[in-house]
Scaffold this active site. Structure first.
Site, PDB file in Angstrom:
ATOM      1  N   ASP A 188      -0.307 -35.085   7.060  1.00  0.00           N
ATOM      2  CA  ASP A 188      -1.039 -35.668   6.127  1.00  0.00           C
ATOM      3  C   ASP A 188      -0.360 -36.726   6.008  1.00  0.00           C
ATOM      4  OD1 ASP A 188      -3.517 -34.850   7.582  1.00  0.00           O
ATOM      5  OD2 ASP A 188      -3.735 -33.380   5.778  1.00  0.00           O
ATOM      6  N   GLU A 234       0.308 -31.142  11.447  1.00  0.00           N
ATOM      7  CA  GLU A 234       0.220 -30.456  10.093  1.00  0.00           C
ATOM      8  C   GLU A 234      -0.811 -29.381  10.796  1.00  0.00           C
ATOM      9  OE1 GLU A 234      -0.298 -32.684   6.364  1.00  0.00           O
ATOM     10  OE2 GLU A 234      -1.706 -30.891   5.568  1.00  0.00           O
ATOM     11  N   TYR A 284       0.563  -0.726   0.403  1.00  0.00           N
ATOM     12  CA  TYR A 284      -0.148  -0.170   0.126  1.00  0.00           C
ATOM     13  C   TYR A 284       0.806   1.213   0.097  1.00  0.00           C
ATOM     14  CZ  TYR A 284      -4.217  -2.802   0.537  1.00  0.00           C
ATOM     15  OH  TYR A 284      -5.675  -3.315   0.191  1.00  0.00           O
TER      16      TYR A 284
END
Lengths: 645, 364
Positions: free
Chosen positions: B244, B192, B97
């Protein structure tokens, strides 16, 4: 030089070009073919009658050894039932065939015929042409046209025939590049003038400083196709030599795409060696000053080439040749025929080389024609053609249009039907031309501007058939390319194949189409090189602008980080610009500079219209004129085109 | 392992700017030399145990195509210098910005400004945090046998006991360099998904297993990686990773935590934890624990094939190649939470104890 052209040979010549045109498989004239047919029928009737008449005469005079008896009988039979019509009478009824279909066109055609003659005469006498054209509006659709030249003048006894006898002229029999070719134009104008105004045509002519000028008032006897002398006087004229013609006729004057104004302007473009002074019906005087002191190379007359000769002509040539043997005749009356070639032809035709030309039968002639087609004969010489030259085409274009880019092409000589011709073409691109209209196509034949019938002209058709998209232009299907583009096409030939006697459009001979196409492709390639160069320069400018946009940011950031102060910051900016310049090199300017074209002359500038090149056809229809009948679209109604009257 | 100190950024910026200025004033086109940040510019260094940069540079000479990013790089650098001087920070989005003030030199998207930021970081061989730029997202959550010693804005020492976070967790700050640790934990367990993390916290697994739990929530942030690295180095703790059973968990999460990433090629020496070991879910676990599975997606298969072909870490580790190939053969993947098939707390009571005990089931 002047001689009486027999009606049959003139019309035969025309007919042949018509017929062979109709035969061409490529010619897309299907919608007009019926019409063409009718017109041919009309013509052939006349020509048939003329031939018959002549044959009758021959019978009486010489006994018809060379003509078959059954033909004579048929001729005799037919002649009884038929009235004698002169070609002048025929024209009276078919004036649209010669470009007098409406009042507007009549004005143009008259100016055009007179100017063509004037320019031809000056050039033949190797004088730089100075042509004066004045059109006076006399009210009630009456106009007076005055055209004066500084040519060699016409000897007294010929004056009535030149102006008041149709098909009389010096140009028809010589194969030589001329504006006029039929011997029909100016006398047709005289006839039209007398038909519409009732007034005779006034001619003044002077052949040298030591001669007096002759003043004639002439009419045409339409029944006999013979001049009628109303007045014959000797006059004082301060001009050393030249000719002046003054006609009164019914006409109408318009400005714009197909006007006399435009015709004169375009004539000036392709005749940079001529000075033309033109006083418009509004009384405005326009002077088109000569841009070149060099007279165009005087084209040589050539003998016909065997490939272009057809039966009727051959028979006529056989009967009039002074040569004693047919072999000698072939060698001396044709170009590019050696005695070896002649013998080869005659052997194939089974004609004894020693036969007397006058004794050959029609069958012999036909066999000779067929034999010619199977023998290889060298192409005709091309020194009989006087092209405008690439330099002058470009000059002409520059005069007329203020563009960014010009390209010109002069094709090597080529041959159609035994007639040599040269195609020259030019192209102007960009500048002030509108970007979203169809390209304009300017057509010229032997330095005559062609203003009408763009749609049926092989030049326009070829421009449309060229795929301009290959060269970076957009092109709607079946249209000329769209863009700031003007295309000029010129044919120089000993015999220009017009689609009609009005000399408005060029017939579609494959050889001509091929040459025009090659010229368009060459122009297209040059244009596409320019367009892509322009694009890359524009790219470069964009890139440069891009870098230049960010240079201040670079300098500012460095200044911020090192707290250098404004002087150093400016120094950094300047140095960055230098580095950039060094790295990318100087940029070539492609900006369009309106004042860069020194040859441009506002006076000449062609006014482009939004409708592009085909607008003339629309205009014709708008005005309810009978252009259609000049194409013979409405057979059996000769008066279709004469609504104006 | 020596961790390089990086407090010398401010002079580095000036030095860099001087060099550019010198070139320009000598009428030479300035050139930026930026290490290429991608997997093909890193190699797996067995000795160091992480990715090291191969040294390929991209040169950005001032030209039409580079002038914009050239200007942006310099302006971003100038912004960094201002941040350092005023002891301020800007998130990546703040920086994006801020650049709105640069008008035509501003960014079209934050992705563009992030790229420039990463370029500067690599070019100066520094951390963007050191330049005053901090990530928009925070690091992971931590619970367990750990006391973090930090300072507040008033330089007061603050001790945070990560075993007393109630139902919440200690949140790894954007910059972890100033933190000090006190711990008696035996290992760090990086998890995770936050779902799994919540379960382990709820049942005080950190207490039973005497460990520090950290949730990664996808690919670990730099701060999380740096935090784990410092814990592991300074407290001498092994790191076990639990994700996973799919290529994303292995090649993106685990591999990045252990040896670093291609994108951070120039920074891997700081942002990885080479002592990490992978405990599950492996392809073999899917078979051994008879886990519910999902079919491999197109993108999973591509990631595996790409890993086998291009990942220097996979090239260096046979067990990983085997694991990836086995998954390809199974054509299946399984999530951590698939263990719940055998009971919600099966993971605590059976799976983790079993896996932690059996080193043979781990992957390097």
């Amino acid at each position: 030089m002047s001689e009486d052209i027999t009606v049959d040979s003139a019309l035969k010549k025309e007919l042949q070009s018509k017929l062979s045109f109709a035969e061409k498989p490529g010619a897309k004239e299907s919608q007009g073919s019926e019409a063409t047919q009718t017109r041919e029928t009309q013509l052939s009737q006349v020509s048939q009658e003329a031939v018959e008449k002549k044959e009758q005469k021959q019978q009486k005079q010489k006994k018809p050894k060379s003509i078959k008896p059954d033909e004579v009988t048929a001729a005799e039979r037919l002649s009884k039932g038929q009235r004698d019509i002169s070609v002048a009478e025929f024209f009276e009824k078919n004036r649209h065939l010669l470009g007098f279909d409406n009042k507007r066109k009549a004005l143009l055609t008259t100016v055009k015929e007179a100017m063509d003659n004037a320019l031809d005469a000056c050039e033949e006498a190797e004088a730089l042409p100075e042509i004066y054209v004045e059109i006076i509006n006399m009210g009630q659709d009456r106009f007076r046209i005055i055209i004066e030249d500084n040519g060699p003048g016409i000897v007294k006894k010929n004056i009535p025939f030149v102006f008041a006898k149709l098909l009389y002229g010096s140009k028809f029999h010589s194969l030589r590049q001329n504006r006029g070719q039929q011997g029909i134009g100016i006398s047709a104008a005289v006839l039209y003038a007398q038909l519409t105004s009732g007034r005779p045509t006034r001619i003044t002519s002077k052949i040298g400083a030591n001669h007096s000028a002759h003043y004639y008032e002439l009419r045409i006897n339409t029944l006999k196709n013979e001049p009628e002398i109303i007045k014959d006087e000797v006059k004082e004229w301060d001009k050393p030599h030249g000719t002046r013609i003054e006609l009164d006729l019914e006409a109408s004057y318009y400005k714009g795409a197909q006007s006399v104004d435009e015709y004169i302007k375009q004539t000036a473009i392709v005749n940079p060696h001529a000075t033309i002074v033109y006083v418009t019906p509004d009384g405005e005087q326009r002077i088109y000053a000569r841009a070149s002191e060099d007279l165009p190379k005087q084209p040589k007359a050539i003998k016909p080439h065997p490939y272009g000769v057809e039966l009727g002509i051959l028979m006529k040539m056989l009967s009039s040749t002074p040569q004693k043997t047919v072999s000698r005749f072939l060698c001396s009356d044709f170009s590019r025929v050696t005695s070896k070639t002649a013998n080869e032809i005659l052997e194939k035709a089974s004609v004894e080389p020693g036969s007397k030309p006058k004794k050959l039968t029609r069958d012999d002639a036909e066999r000779i024609i067929n034999a010619i087609r199977s023998v290889k004969i060298m192409a005709p010489p091309s020194d009989c053609i006087s092209p405008i030259s690439e330099e002058l085409v470009e000059k002409g274009l520059k005069k007329e249009i203020n563009a960014e880019f010009y390209a010109v092409v002069s094709r090597p000589p080529s041959v159609y039907r035994g007639y040599p011709f040269v195609i020259e073409a030019g192209l102007a691109y960009g500048g002030n031309m509108p970007k979203d209209t169809s390209a304009s196509v300017l057509r010229f034949a032997n330095r005559i501007p062609l203003l009408y019938q763009a749609g049926s002209c092989s030049f326009t058709k070829t421009v449309i058939a060229t795929d301009w998209r290959n060269y970076g232009l957009s092109q709607p299907r079946g249209s000329p390319p769209v863009g700031p583009l003007l295309v000029l096409v010129h044919i120089a030939s000993v015999w220009v194949p017009y689609t009609s006697e009005a000399k408005e459009a060029i017939a579609s001979y494959p050889e001509i189409i091929k040459e025009v196409k090659l010229a368009m492709q060459e122009l297209g390639r040059k244009l596409s090189r320019y367009i892509s160069k322009k694009r890359s320069v524009q790219d470069e400018i964009k890139k440069r602008g891009y870098i230049e946009k960010y240079i201040p940011h670079i300098a500012l950031a460095i200044d911020e980080m090192l707290e250098l102060g404004e002087p150093v910051r400016i120094q950094i900016e300047e140095r960055l610009k230098e580095i950039l310049e060094k790295k990318r090199g100087k940029i070539e300017s492609i900006e369009f500079d309106e004042n860069a074209n020194k040859d441009y002359d506002e006076e000449f500038a062609v006014k482009r219209t939004a409708a592009g090149i085909l607008d003339d056809d629309y205009l014709d229809e708008e005005q309810g004129s009978g252009k259609q009948s000049s194409e013979g679209k409405k057979p059996g109604n000769e008066n279709e085109g004469e609504k104006d009257e | 392992m020596k961790v390089r100190k990086m407090n010398d950024v401010h002079p580095k910026i000036k030095e860099f700017a001087e060099k550019i200025k010198g070139n320009i004033l000598a009428s030479r086109a300035p050139v930026l030399e930026i290490p290429i940040r991608s997997l093909n510019n890193v190699e797996f260094n067995r000795q160091k145990g992480h990715f090291t940069i191969k040294g390929k540079l991209k040169k950005r000479a001032l030209a039409a195509s580079t002038s914009r990013s050239f200007a942006q790089t310099l302006r971003m650098l100038s912004l960094a210098k201002q941040l350092i001087e005023s002891n301020d920070i800007a998130t990546k989005r703040d920086a994006y910005y801020t650049a709105y003030n640069w008008l035509e030199a501003g960014f079209k998207s934050q992705q563009e400004s992030d790229e420039i930021m990463d370029d500067i970081e690599a070019m100066l061989f520094t951390l963007r945090e050191k330049l005053g730029f901090i990530p928009d997202e925070k690091g992971g959550d931590v619970v367990g046998k750990l006391i973090v010693v930090d300072e507040d804005e008033d330089k007061n020492i603050v001790r945070i006991d990560c075993s007393k976070m109630g139902t919440g967790a200690f949140s790894v700050p954007n910059s972890v360099e100033q933190l000090k640790f006190e711990t008696k934990a035996k290992f760090v367990l990086a998890v995770e998904t936050s779902g799994m993390f919540q379960r382990l916290v709820k049942h005080k697994f950190w207490d039973t297993a005497q460990c520090i739990l950290i949730s990664l929530s996808g690919v670990p942030t730099r701060a999380a990686r740096r935090f784990v690295r410092r814990l592991s180095d300074e407290m001498n703790l092994p790191v076990y990773v639990f994700t996973d059973g799919d290529p994303y968990g292995w090649l993106n999460i685990y591999r990045t935590l252990k040896v670093g990433s291609g994108n951070a090629a120039h920074l891997n020496e700081f942002f990885c934890a080479p002592r990490s070991q992978y405990i599950g879910v492996t392809a073999q676990d899917i078979v051994d624990f008879d886990l519910p599975t999902h079919p491999l997606k197109e993108v999973d298969i591509k990631r595996i094939q790409d890993g086998l072909k291009n990942d220097p870490f996979v090239h260096a580790h046979k067990d990983w190649q085997h694991n990836l190939k086995l998954l390809l053969k199974l054509k299946k993947r399984a999530e951590q939470q698939a263990l719940a098939k055998h009971g919600l707390n099966y993971v605590i009571t059976n799976y983790l104890p079993k896996k932690l005990k059996d080193q043979k089931t781990w992957l390097s």
